[in-house]
Design an enzyme around this catalytic site. Structure first.
Site, PDB file in Angstrom:
ATOM      1  CE  LYS A  49      -4.129  -1.968   2.048  1.00  0.00           C
ATOM      2  NZ  LYS A  49      -5.064  -1.906   3.109  1.00  0.00           N
ATOM      3  CE  LYS A  51      -2.334   4.686   2.843  1.00  0.00           C
ATOM      4  NZ  LYS A  51      -3.236   5.570   2.279  1.00  0.00           N
TER       5      LYS A  51
END
Length: 144
Positions: A49, A51
């Site tokens: 993702k 993050k």
């Protein structure tokens, strides 16, 4: 006789959609069955993702283990390749949200229908809860 149900995910900021899904998994497993959650690792989530999750792996695992619909939590040891975790659990069923019905779940998890057939594992879709998601919760928190 109950069945072993396998499902996987990130389960960050657990919400009613997650609970609805896990409740459906438990219902499918049966009273004597087990629901095993393959939980994505922090490193995999960040790589996938871009993050990290809000909650750490150990925090997410504790919340899941506190849910009456979850019997066991294992780490998604293969990252993008779900086969190692599935082979570890050897479930009767893999249960996923029906939002995957419009996506290529097999490619995402890096296995084929034939591979599941060889292991005698069935794939079951359950209704996705509309109107709530971890992304929505993050937007609410940030006031967006």
């Amino acid at each position: 006789m109950g069945q072993i149900v396998y499902t996987g995910g990130t389960f960050d900021l657990i919400h009613s959609g997650h609970i609805n899904f896990l409740r459906a998994c438990k219902k499918i497993a049966g009273q004597d069955g087990e629901v095993v959650v393959s939980l994505n690792t922090d490193a995999f989530i960040e790589a996938y993702k871009g993050k990290p999750p809000v909650m750490t792996f150990s925090e997410r695992k504790e919340v899941l283990l506190g849910c009456k619909y979850v019997d066991q939590v294992v780490a998604n040891i293969g990252g993008a390749d779900s086969k190692p975790a599935i082979e570890l659990v050897m479930p009767d069923l893999i249960v996923i949200g029906d939002d995957w019905a419009r996506k290529d779940y097999y490619a995402q998890m890096q296995f084929t229908r034939e591979w599941l057939d060889q292991l005698d594992i069935q794939l079951v879709y359950v209704p996705y809860t509309l109107g709530i998601s971890t992304t929505d919760l993050k937007k609410r928190i940030l006031g967006k």
